[in-house]
Design an enzyme around this catalytic site. Structure first.
Site, PDB file in Angstrom:
ATOM      1  N   HIS A 207     -86.095 -10.649 -33.732  1.00 16.39           N
ATOM      2  CA  HIS A 207     -86.333  -9.536 -32.846  1.00 16.39           C
ATOM      3  C   HIS A 207     -85.671  -9.869 -31.341  1.00 16.39           C
ATOM      4  O   HIS A 207     -85.772  -8.752 -30.590  1.00 16.39           O
ATOM      5  CB  HIS A 207     -87.550  -9.475 -32.726  1.00 16.39           C
ATOM      6  CG  HIS A 207     -88.175  -8.073 -33.892  1.00 16.39           C
ATOM      7  ND1 HIS A 207     -88.319  -8.733 -35.003  1.00 16.39           N
ATOM      8  CD2 HIS A 207     -88.537  -7.015 -33.756  1.00 16.39           C
ATOM      9  CE1 HIS A 207     -88.801  -7.568 -35.936  1.00 16.39           C
ATOM     10  NE2 HIS A 207     -88.866  -6.574 -35.069  1.00 16.39           N
ATOM     11  N   TYR A 385     -80.737  -7.437 -42.537  1.00 17.95           N
ATOM     12  CA  TYR A 385     -82.091  -8.560 -42.398  1.00 17.95           C
ATOM     13  C   TYR A 385     -83.212  -7.737 -42.488  1.00 17.95           C
ATOM     14  O   TYR A 385     -84.386  -8.366 -41.910  1.00 17.95           O
ATOM     15  CB  TYR A 385     -81.904  -8.883 -40.940  1.00 17.95           C
ATOM     16  CG  TYR A 385     -82.001 -10.521 -40.910  1.00 17.95           C
ATOM     17  CD1 TYR A 385     -83.128 -11.032 -41.199  1.00 17.95           C
ATOM     18  CD2 TYR A 385     -80.953 -11.140 -40.313  1.00 17.95           C
ATOM     19  CE1 TYR A 385     -83.237 -12.449 -41.145  1.00 17.95           C
ATOM     20  CE2 TYR A 385     -81.024 -12.713 -40.316  1.00 17.95           C
ATOM     21  CZ  TYR A 385     -82.264 -13.241 -40.844  1.00 17.95           C
ATOM     22  OH  TYR A 385     -82.609 -14.621 -40.829  1.00 17.95           O
TER      23      TYR A 385
END
EC number: 1.14.99.1
Length: 600
Positions: A207, A385
């Site tokens: 992130h 991902y």
């Protein structure tokens, strides 16, 4: 007849004449198909359209020639003839432990690691090539870091079908596709014994560079660092960073709860955090990434890294009493970047690969190679991902199971249990298998639906085109893809052609390697993105990779010797079981792991 009368009658004569066939057009004739819709250029050749129905393949430096870049040069032919298949290489790396124990103890390990890094990284173009707005080389694609880059140009808009010239005129409904093929029937644990500590690390780590811009659209990112910059710890802009900093001894703000260090509240560090309405600012924790309040596992890692940053600042302050706040902060950040990359390569990627070859983080392995120390995050990497099959049906902490409703935005769990208890619990709970399909919990299935919809907006090329781009043979049937008949028949009915299968469904529905977390394509596509991004970090360059960058040998050794165990146990009062895989049942009753030394 006068000249004037002739001039008046001439236009009238023209009107009576039939139109010239040069300007006529048969309204029923089909428009010519864009020849690049057929993906004629092989081996990374570039298709350039000329006129309406002509094209030319640019085969420059592909090692191939001919109209479609299919005729190999002698060295290319020799290399491809001798090169073993990806599945054979995977078999070698995951069998014969006794042989790999020998390799890992010799110089051969460094040689193989250098080969892995160069071969994988060379598959990623640098500088970046395309983006959502430009399917051709442009200055904007290179210079504008607000875009995700892309490995393959988008499907041309004027193709007969959504994916090219094959398959059906309409793609299957994304929600139906997800429910039919991705929704979990029964939890399938990862056969490699991966755990939730790994799953939350994956989310927390990625992130920092997967931050799609909701305002600009799916082709744009807010993570302008495009790599491991720890923006999820320090914020992705200077204003947010300043709100999180203590501006004393290089440290970040924190609060003391139950005698332990935790991230500050939003009241103390006024940054935007995404929490449900009704949660007061004093109950919201402020960290670099605004969404980390979603899961206790993400805030757990945010807490650990906060403690590590402040611990490193104390060590640097002791070494350099004359340094000011800014130099302490910036040097500590570089050290944490190095620690992150070390842990990711030697433990995180090691766990994913299942290899007996021990992976090694040593930037000096590439100093003699041609390598560019820059990175740009690709939209395909972002799509790839989304590993939500890792998430379990419920979350077990101590004697209690927490449902998704109880776990999401649980603002008290971290403090109530403490870091050690959550680390121990997450390290012992198995994560799900990623590949093979039908393993996403219904609470988070909507994420897969959104990924598929997003890929259609991005107009990603078919799954098989990406297999070819990364050096794999395209699948010839859905049964070859899935390894079974039931799903294959249904996929055939929905897509019509294996060459029309979409990128993300292909990755998640591909049959897994034996006793593996996912299939061949996820490894062969994911590894190049990962390794190029990690080793392309500036700290790995010859100019940065030296002791002075990290405040001397003490800081340099922190990077070189970093492990997940040290990261946790040097920042907690007791040392829980901590790993990226569940404990061996034979070791369950053994005494706890010894605490690592407090200084290196």
């Amino acid at each position: 007849m006068s000249r004037q009368s002739i001039s008046l009658r001439f236009p009238l004569l023209l009107l009576l004449l039939s139109p010239s066939p040069v300007f006529s057009a048969d309204p029923g004739a089909p428009a010519p198909v864009n020849p690049c819709c057929y993906y004629p250029c092989q081996h990374q050749g570039i298709c350039v359209r000329f006129g309406l129905d002509r094209y030319q393949c640019d085969c420059t430096r592909t090692g191939y020639s001919g109209p479609n870049c299919t005729i190999p040069e002698i060295w290319t032919w020799l290399r491809t003839t001798l090169r073993p298949s990806p599945s054979f290489i995977h078999f070698l790396l995951t069998h014969g432990r006794w042989l790999w124990d020998f390799v890992n103890a010799t110089f051969i390990r460094d040689t193989l690691m250098r080969l892995v890094l160069t071969v994988r990284s060379n598959l990623i173009p640098s500088p970046p090539t395309y983006n959502i707005a430009h399917d051709y080389i442009s200055w904007e694609s290179f210079s504008n870091v607000s875009y995700y880059t892309r490995i393959l140009p988008s499907v041309p808009r004027d193709c007969p079908t959504p994916m090219d010239t094959k398959g059906k005129k309409q793609l299957p409904d994304a929600e139906f596709l997800s429910r039919r093929f991705l929704l979990r029937r029964k939890f399938i644990p990862d056969p490699q014994s991966t755990n939730l500590m790994f799953a939350f690390f994956a989310q927390h780590f990625t992130h920092q560079f997967f931050k799609t811009s909701g305002k600009m659209g799916p082709g744009f990112t807010k993570a302008l660092g495009h790599g491991v910059d720890l923006g999820h710890i320090y914020g992705d802009n200077l204003e947010r960073q300043y709100q999180l900093r203590l501006f004393k001894d290089g440290k970040l703000k924190y609060q003391m709860l139950n005698g332990e260090v935790y991230p500050p509240s939003v009241e103390e560090a006024p940054v935007l955090m995404h929490y449900p309405r009704g949660i007061p600012p004093q109950s919201q924790m402020a960290v670099g990434q605004e969404v980390f309040g979603l899961l206790p596992g993400l805030m757990l890692y945010a807490t650990i890294w906060l403690r590590e940053h402040n611990r490193v600042c104390d060590l640097l302050k002791a070494e350099h009493p004359t340094w000011g706040d800014e130099q302490l902060f910036q040097t500590a950040r570089l050290i944490l970047i190095g620690e992150t990359i070390k842990i990711v390569i030697e433990e995180y990627v090691q766990q994913l690969s299942g290899y007996f070859l021990q992976l090694k983080f040593d930037p000096e392995l590439l100093f003699g190679a041609q390598f560019q120390y820059r990175n740009r995050i690709a939209m395909e990497f972002n799509q790839l991902y989304h590993w939500h099959p890792l998430m379990p049906d419920s979350f077990r902490v101590g004697p209690q199971d927490y449902s998704y409703e109880q776990f999401l935005f649980n603002t008290s769990m971290l403090v109530d249990y403490g870091v050690e208890a959550l680390v121990d619990a997450f390290s012992r709970q198995p994560a799900g298998r990623i590949g093979g399909g039908r393993n996403i919990d219904h609470h988070i299935l909507h994420v897969a639906v959104d990924v598929i919809k997003e890929s259609r907006v991005l107009r990603l090329q078919p799954f098989n085109e990406y297999r070819k781009r990364f050096g794999m043979k395209p699948y010839t049937s859905f049964q070859e893809l899935t390894g079974e008949k039931e799903m294959a028949a249904e996929l055939e009915e929905l897509y019509g052609d294996i060459d029309a299968l979409e990128f993300y469904p292909g990755l998640l529905l591909e049959k897994c390697h034996p006793n593996s977390i996912f299939g061949e394509s996820m490894i062969e596509m994911g590894a190049p993105f990962s390794l190029k991004g990690l080793l392309g970090n500036p700290i790995c360059s010859p100019e940065y990779w030296k002791a002075s960058t990290f405040g001397g040998e003490v800081g340099f050794n922190l990077v070189k010797t970093a492990t997940l165990k040290k990261l946790v146990c040097l920042n907690t009062k007791t040392c829980p079981y901590v790993s990226f895989h569940v404990p061996d049942p034979r070791q369950e009753d053994r005494p706890g792991v010894e605490r690592p030394p407090t200084e290196l």
